[in-house]
Write an enzyme that holds these catalytic residues in place. Sequence first.
Site, PDB file in Angstrom:
ATOM      1  N   SER A 149       4.784  -3.581  -7.031  1.00 16.79           N
ATOM      2  CA  SER A 149       7.224  -3.885  -7.656  1.00 16.79           C
ATOM      3  C   SER A 149       7.963  -5.332  -7.529  1.00 16.79           C
ATOM      4  O   SER A 149       8.003  -6.214  -6.839  1.00 16.79           O
ATOM      5  CB  SER A 149       7.720  -3.050  -6.803  1.00 16.79           C
ATOM      6  OG  SER A 149       9.370  -2.315  -7.070  1.00 16.79           O
ATOM      7  N   TYR A 162       8.926   2.350   0.718  1.00 22.05           N
ATOM      8  CA  TYR A 162       8.043   2.405  -0.750  1.00 22.05           C
ATOM      9  C   TYR A 162       7.157   0.593  -0.948  1.00 22.05           C
ATOM     10  O   TYR A 162       6.668   0.483  -1.005  1.00 22.05           O
ATOM     11  CB  TYR A 162       8.716   2.917  -2.067  1.00 22.05           C
ATOM     12  CG  TYR A 162       8.567   2.509  -3.262  1.00 22.05           C
ATOM     13  CD1 TYR A 162       7.374   3.505  -3.836  1.00 22.05           C
ATOM     14  CD2 TYR A 162       8.289   1.274  -3.981  1.00 22.05           C
ATOM     15  CE1 TYR A 162       6.826   2.438  -5.058  1.00 22.05           C
ATOM     16  CE2 TYR A 162       8.620   0.863  -5.564  1.00 22.05           C
ATOM     17  CZ  TYR A 162       6.586   1.779  -5.887  1.00 22.05           C
ATOM     18  OH  TYR A 162       6.894   1.432  -7.157  1.00 22.05           O
TER      19      TYR A 162
END
Length: 255
Positions: A149, A162
């Site tokens: 990400s 995350y």
Amino acid sequence: MSRLTGKTALVTGSSRGIGRATAIRLGREGALVAVHYAANTAAAEETVALIEKDGGQAFAVQAELGVPGDVHTLSLGLEQQLKDRTGETTLDILVNNAGETTATGIPFEEVTGAVFDRFFAVNARAPFFLVQRALAHLPAGGRIINISSGLTRVANPDQIPYAMTKGAIEQLTLHLARLLAPRGITVNTVAPGITDNGGPVFDIPEVVKHMASLSAFDRVGQTGDVADVITFLATDEARWITGAFLDATGGTLLG
């Protein structure tokens, strides 16, 4: 095009979003695609149907990640179906796409131990042991593609757990690339940015406008934008790329 004819692929979390788009692209290139899903059988079967509609081959395999025995369950189902369809258990392409996330994040002060552990179990532990299990089936020329990400490069305090798991995935890529290069297996990371996965937030024009402004192209990414990058890494054209971090954020990280 048929750059992946004769190849087999597993895309985790491919019943929707980037995973679905990737499975479709790989199928279009000729690969036999295992469509992994956790619980939504109908969505997984829809992905399979879309691949077959394009003339490709696919099958669904179910396993919830982040629970005891997850990798074993997934691998058994995958190996059996590969054996039934090809006579072998060879897996040429592994895309670690499945992930635990939240649309808006969680304030740092509200992160519980259970939430933290769940993120790591799905996003870091499962890919680690899935690769470990798959090594017996990956041939020379194999491909491992880990989905990270853009949040490993920009700060968002509501996405700390995350982002930490995606940092772990990038380390997995780096060290596996060195380990597996003598076997002719490449390992790379693709990092999407804001991508329209069909979630409700993408139906709110003012929110979409703001998200689009973060990209150098002034638009929100589409799943196909990222899937094409992943598919390229799965082909022979990417044979000289390993241990790489590919920014597929649409220029979001340019500042």
